[in-house]
Scaffold this motif. Sequence first.
Motif: not given
Length: 319
Positions: A59-67
């Motif tokens: 999940l941390v990888k998927l949320l990289q750059g997510v605002h």
Amino acid sequence: MVKIAIAGATSQLAREVIDKLVATQKHEIIALVRKDPSDLPTLPGLTWVRTTYEDKGELVKLLQGVHTVLCFITVHQDVENETQKRLIDASVEAGVKRYAPSEWSTGVKLASSTDVMPWYANKVGVAEYLEQLNKDKQVLEYCRFQVGPYMDSFAHPHRTPKHVRMISSQFDYERLQAIVVEGSLDTELTYTAVEDIANIVARAVDYEGTWPVIGGVSGDRLTVRELLRLAEVVRGKPFKIDWVKLEDLEAGELKSDNYPRIDLPSIPKDQVEAFSKMATRGVLIAACRGAWTVSDEWNRLLPDYKFTKVEDLLRGIWQ
């Protein structure tokens, strides 16, 4: 333009919000789903991503750059809030700025009614988790979007939203019948149209100020008496009312057969009747406690937005 992640992206309300966000042509959207993305439609600016939500590192990888993360997971199926807590923790670790927990329903008095609406109890648990997270300093900006019941239920069996499937409510404008608790005629209820909810969320994503922790979205607030009067105004006939006593409801009795049948995919067919009666009792009791009255934070932050009113919706459908 910001990058947005939608959790529980195949839920009905999530699909309405996704359509509005896609239509703005402003944002990059990742839509998190448990099912095979190949079965889902191709939408400009949106990527369907399959996940089990069980691996925090993933999940941390998927949320990289997510605002902004908007969560629509089904809370009563999230045991001990494990999924949403993991998603919140991953959001913090990934540097997400904003988070919207899976509320999208009752107002701030929900905590007083989880005994009669246990399927919503996890909403309170997540709110407490977020509050504790920010106890000493703001770690994650979040907003509890609260909208009240969907106004579109008054149009049942006509379908007004594209994705959200409606069931009738205690006020059935097709059959002109209602279940009313004795002494509750002046109880206030807040209803918001699904399209308005989706529009406000899309505008909230663009909002440059700090999100309010309590994010009430108040489409129209009416008393039970006013909702009954609208039947005469719009349909030309009064409701047939089944009057019930609060003490009977609290004792587990619903002395009416006119309750809405909640026939949803998540409910086994042999449990529809029992669940529908239990849910109707809970909703009626919670209304008397003020749980379905919603505040208006987003109305005040976005004063130019014109909300659908109950009378306008009813006239559009029934006249």
